[in-house]
Scaffold this motif. Structure first.
Motif, mmCIF file in Angstrom:
data_model
loop_
_atom_site.group_PDB
_atom_site.id
_atom_site.type_symbol
_atom_site.label_atom_id
_atom_site.label_comp_id
_atom_site.label_asym_id
_atom_site.label_seq_id
_atom_site.Cartn_x
_atom_site.Cartn_y
_atom_site.Cartn_z
ATOM 1 N N ASN A 295 17.372 0.625 11.254
ATOM 2 C CA ASN A 295 16.767 1.523 10.251
ATOM 3 C C ASN A 295 16.323 0.800 8.980
ATOM 4 O OD1 ASN A 295 17.148 3.949 11.717
ATOM 5 N ND2 ASN A 295 19.339 3.773 11.239
ATOM 6 N N ILE A 296 16.901 -0.374 8.729
ATOM 7 C CA ILE A 296 16.485 -1.087 7.511
ATOM 8 C C ILE A 296 15.715 -2.370 7.849
ATOM 9 C CG2 ILE A 296 18.280 -0.098 6.023
ATOM 10 C CD1 ILE A 296 19.790 -2.822 6.315
ATOM 11 N N GLU A 297 15.395 -2.560 9.129
ATOM 12 C CA GLU A 297 14.613 -3.744 9.497
ATOM 13 C C GLU A 297 13.138 -3.556 9.130
ATOM 14 O OE1 GLU A 297 16.519 -6.459 13.071
ATOM 15 O OE2 GLU A 297 15.360 -4.713 13.640
ATOM 16 N N SER A 298 12.516 -4.680 8.781
ATOM 17 C CA SER A 298 11.106 -4.652 8.382
ATOM 18 C C SER A 298 10.178 -4.370 9.554
ATOM 19 C CB SER A 298 10.731 -6.009 7.804
ATOM 20 O OG SER A 298 10.862 -6.998 8.821
ATOM 21 N N GLY A 299 10.640 -4.683 10.745
ATOM 22 C CA GLY A 299 9.746 -4.598 11.903
ATOM 23 C C GLY A 299 8.960 -5.880 12.096
ATOM 24 N N LEU A 300 9.393 -6.958 11.437
ATOM 25 C CA LEU A 300 8.673 -8.230 11.547
ATOM 26 C C LEU A 300 9.568 -9.398 11.950
ATOM 27 C CD1 LEU A 300 6.484 -7.818 8.353
ATOM 28 C CD2 LEU A 300 5.668 -7.726 10.713
ATOM 29 N N VAL A 301 10.848 -9.303 11.619
ATOM 30 C CA VAL A 301 11.784 -10.386 11.930
ATOM 31 C C VAL A 301 13.041 -9.771 12.543
ATOM 32 C CG1 VAL A 301 13.334 -12.126 10.907
ATOM 33 C CG2 VAL A 301 10.977 -11.934 10.092
ATOM 34 N N VAL A 302 13.483 -10.348 13.662
ATOM 35 C CA VAL A 302 14.721 -9.873 14.284
ATOM 36 C C VAL A 302 15.722 -11.029 14.300
ATOM 37 C CG1 VAL A 302 15.773 -8.858 16.343
ATOM 38 C CG2 VAL A 302 13.408 -8.261 15.725
ATOM 39 N N SER A 303 16.891 -10.801 13.677
ATOM 40 C CA SER A 303 17.963 -11.807 13.694
ATOM 41 C C SER A 303 18.879 -11.511 14.883
ATOM 42 C CB SER A 303 18.780 -11.750 12.408
ATOM 43 O OG SER A 303 18.004 -12.185 11.317
ATOM 44 N N VAL A 304 18.973 -12.493 15.760
ATOM 45 C CA VAL A 304 19.706 -12.305 17.026
ATOM 46 C C VAL A 304 20.983 -13.143 17.008
ATOM 47 C CG1 VAL A 304 19.468 -12.343 19.550
ATOM 48 C CG2 VAL A 304 17.406 -12.232 18.101
ATOM 49 N N LYS A 305 22.085 -12.518 17.417
ATOM 50 C CA LYS A 305 23.356 -13.265 17.505
ATOM 51 C C LYS A 305 23.295 -14.246 18.656
ATOM 52 C CE LYS A 305 26.797 -10.086 15.839
ATOM 53 N NZ LYS A 305 27.565 -8.936 16.283
ATOM 54 N N TYR A 306 23.888 -15.412 18.476
ATOM 55 C CA TYR A 306 24.001 -16.352 19.585
ATOM 56 C C TYR A 306 24.742 -15.668 20.725
ATOM 57 C CZ TYR A 306 22.642 -20.633 17.014
ATOM 58 O OH TYR A 306 21.952 -21.601 16.341
ATOM 59 N N PRO A 307 24.300 -15.871 21.970
ATOM 60 C CA PRO A 307 25.031 -15.281 23.093
ATOM 61 C C PRO A 307 26.461 -15.814 23.132
ATOM 62 C CG PRO A 307 22.968 -16.297 23.824
ATOM 63 C CD PRO A 307 23.131 -16.655 22.392
ATOM 64 N N ASP A 308 27.355 -14.972 23.638
ATOM 65 C CA ASP A 308 28.765 -15.338 23.693
ATOM 66 C C ASP A 308 29.003 -16.208 24.922
ATOM 67 O OD1 ASP A 308 31.285 -15.375 22.797
ATOM 68 O OD2 ASP A 308 31.819 -13.343 23.448
ATOM 69 N N ASN A 309 28.485 -17.405 24.870
ATOM 70 C CA ASN A 309 28.579 -18.301 26.028
ATOM 71 C C ASN A 309 28.786 -19.712 25.506
ATOM 72 O OD1 ASN A 309 27.925 -20.131 28.092
ATOM 73 N ND2 ASN A 309 26.466 -18.711 29.031
ATOM 74 N N PRO A 310 29.887 -20.355 25.898
ATOM 75 C CA PRO A 310 30.193 -21.688 25.343
ATOM 76 C C PRO A 310 29.109 -22.721 25.647
ATOM 77 C CG PRO A 310 31.682 -21.117 27.166
ATOM 78 C CD PRO A 310 30.895 -19.893 26.859
ATOM 79 N N ASN A 311 28.282 -22.469 26.658
ATOM 80 C CA ASN A 311 27.233 -23.438 27.002
ATOM 81 C C ASN A 311 25.920 -23.187 26.261
ATOM 82 O OD1 ASN A 311 28.910 -24.763 28.825
ATOM 83 N ND2 ASN A 311 28.432 -23.246 30.414
ATOM 84 N N TRP A 312 25.874 -22.121 25.457
ATOM 85 C CA TRP A 312 24.641 -21.813 24.716
ATOM 86 C C TRP A 312 24.296 -22.971 23.797
ATOM 87 C CZ3 TRP A 312 20.388 -19.064 23.413
ATOM 88 C CH2 TRP A 312 19.937 -19.130 22.093
ATOM 89 N N SER A 313 23.041 -23.374 23.833
ATOM 90 C CA SER A 313 22.563 -24.391 22.907
ATOM 91 C C SER A 313 21.194 -23.956 22.406
ATOM 92 C CB SER A 313 22.483 -25.750 23.614
ATOM 93 O OG SER A 313 21.517 -26.568 22.994
ATOM 94 N N PHE A 314 21.119 -23.649 21.118
ATOM 95 C CA PHE A 314 19.836 -23.233 20.549
ATOM 96 C C PHE A 314 18.783 -24.298 20.810
ATOM 97 C CE2 PHE A 314 16.639 -23.376 17.239
ATOM 98 C CZ PHE A 314 16.096 -22.108 17.354
#
Ligand SMILES: *Cc1c(COP(=O)(O)O)cnc(C)c1O
Length: 367
Positions: A295-314
């Motif tokens: 409800n307060i997002e601009s509709g232009l940028v989405v901040s996503v949580k890192y997946p809960d996976n120890p092998n995740w590498s951005f």
């Protein structure tokens, strides 16, 4: 000539059209020629139209630099002697404004709020009431670090009620979310050409009230290169930038504005919105969580949580996507590990669907 089309999901520079890219390829010209001054005159006037600023009250002033130059210029040029600036701060870009105040030793109040929420207007009002020496209120419109849209119309109204001017950093909303400087109580706003206008980097601009710029002639001068009044005065006298302009970026911006008016304010807003919805749909499907209340997002940028996976590498996921023409971007929230997916640029929901095919593959192959 075929130019590879990359889908930039970072918060600017954004994906541009080939016609904007090609607009930069022109015969060499000295920017002190009348022909070039004429181009800038048209550009300055078109910028006012983007934010519905009446020509008799507002002007636009161009600068050569990235978007941060606008923050620097507005703050160092618009705070009168013996007065304070109030920064309504709920994120990284407002913090940048606080840092500018610190660098120039400008008296300021850093009114801090949670980076996960919009600022509390009651506290803004209390602060204005308790500090009658506040001459300037400052707040970012779309806080790009999180994706929160701030209630600038209300903050601007409070500023005016307490006799202060209102500056909003609209770098990541101008040309994407409709803005009407009069209705939105904005005395000064700003952006650079590579964000909402979908042109190239190197050109930044401030749109603001002419009478306030004229009054600022008598304010303390804190910078030589970055002074709003001096640049304004030079434009009025000569039609030129005081120092060398970013020539090619100006050609690109003129073409980008032409395409902006062709697409139309509402249609462009709706397209960005559709891209944003496609981003959320893709994330939902993969079970990835976002951090800001929609409800307060601009509709232009989405901040996503890192997946809960120890092998995740951005890094690895980024590189996999990058090699296939899609750019994802790191987060800017110090307390949570996030990355960002943005809806800027000349992209469509179909591009997001294509992205999620590649992104899903990246998750499977790198984990
Ligand atoms: C991009 C951006 C800026 C400017 O950043 P630069 O890296 O200097 O171009 C300023 N404010 C906001 C809100 C932004 O999104």
């Amino acid at each position: 000539m075929v130019i590879k089309r990359n889908i930039l999901l970072n918060p600017g520079p954004a994906t541009t059209t080939d016609t904007v890219k090609m607009a930069q390829v022109v015969p060499d010209i000295c920017p002190r020629e009348k022909e070039f001054a004429g181009l800038m005159k048209g550009l300055r006037s078109d910028l006012l139209k983007v934010v519905h600023a009446p020509e008799d009250q507002y002007t636009s002033v161009l600068f050569c630099g990235s978007g941060t130059i606008n923050i620097d210029i507005c703050i160092n040029s618009l705070v009168p002697e013996g007065k304070k600036i109030l920064v309504v701060n709920n994120g990284a870009y407002n913090t940048r404004a606080v840092e500018v105040c610190q660098m120039y030793h400008i008296p300021h109040i850093d009114l801090k709020f949670s980076v996960f929420e919009q600022p509390d207007l009651k506290q803004v009002e209390q602060t204005l009431k308790a500090n009658p020496d506040i001459a300037v209120v400052y707040c970012c419109h779309h806080e790009t670090g999180t994706g929160i849209l701030n209630p600038i119309r209300e903050i601007g109204a409070l500023a005016h009620q307490y006799g202060a001017i209102f500056i909003s950093d609209t770098t990541s909303s101008l040309g994407m979310i409709p803005l009407d400087v009069v209705k939105d109580n904005v005395d000064f706003c700003m952006a650079s050409a590579q964000k909402g206008l979908m042109a190239m980097s190197g050109l930044s601009f401030i749109i603001g009230k002419t009478d306030i710029i004229k009054a600022s002639k008598n304010y303390p001068t804190r910078s030589y290169y970055c002074n709003l009044y001096l640049q304004y005065e030079y434009f009025e006298k000569t039609g030129e930038m005081h120092f060398t302009p970013p020539v090619q970026t100006i050609y690109a911006t003129i073409q980008a504005l032409k395409e902006y008016f062709e697409e139309g304010e509402e249609a462009k807003f709706a397209r960005h919105r559709a891209v944003y919805e496609a981003i959320h749909a893709g994330l939902d499907k993969l079970g990835l969580e976002t951090v800001i209340d929609r409800n307060i997002e601009s509709g232009l940028v989405v901040s996503v949580k890192y997946p809960d996976n120890p092998n995740w590498s951005f890094e690895k996921v980024h590189d996999y996507c990058y090699e296939r023409g899609f750019t994802i971007y790191p987060g800017k929230i110090s307390t949570t590990n996030t990355f960002r997916l943005c809806a800027l640029g000349k992209i469509y929901p179909k591009d997001i669907e294509d992205f999620f095919v590649v992104f899903k593959e990246a998750l499977e192959k790198t984990q």
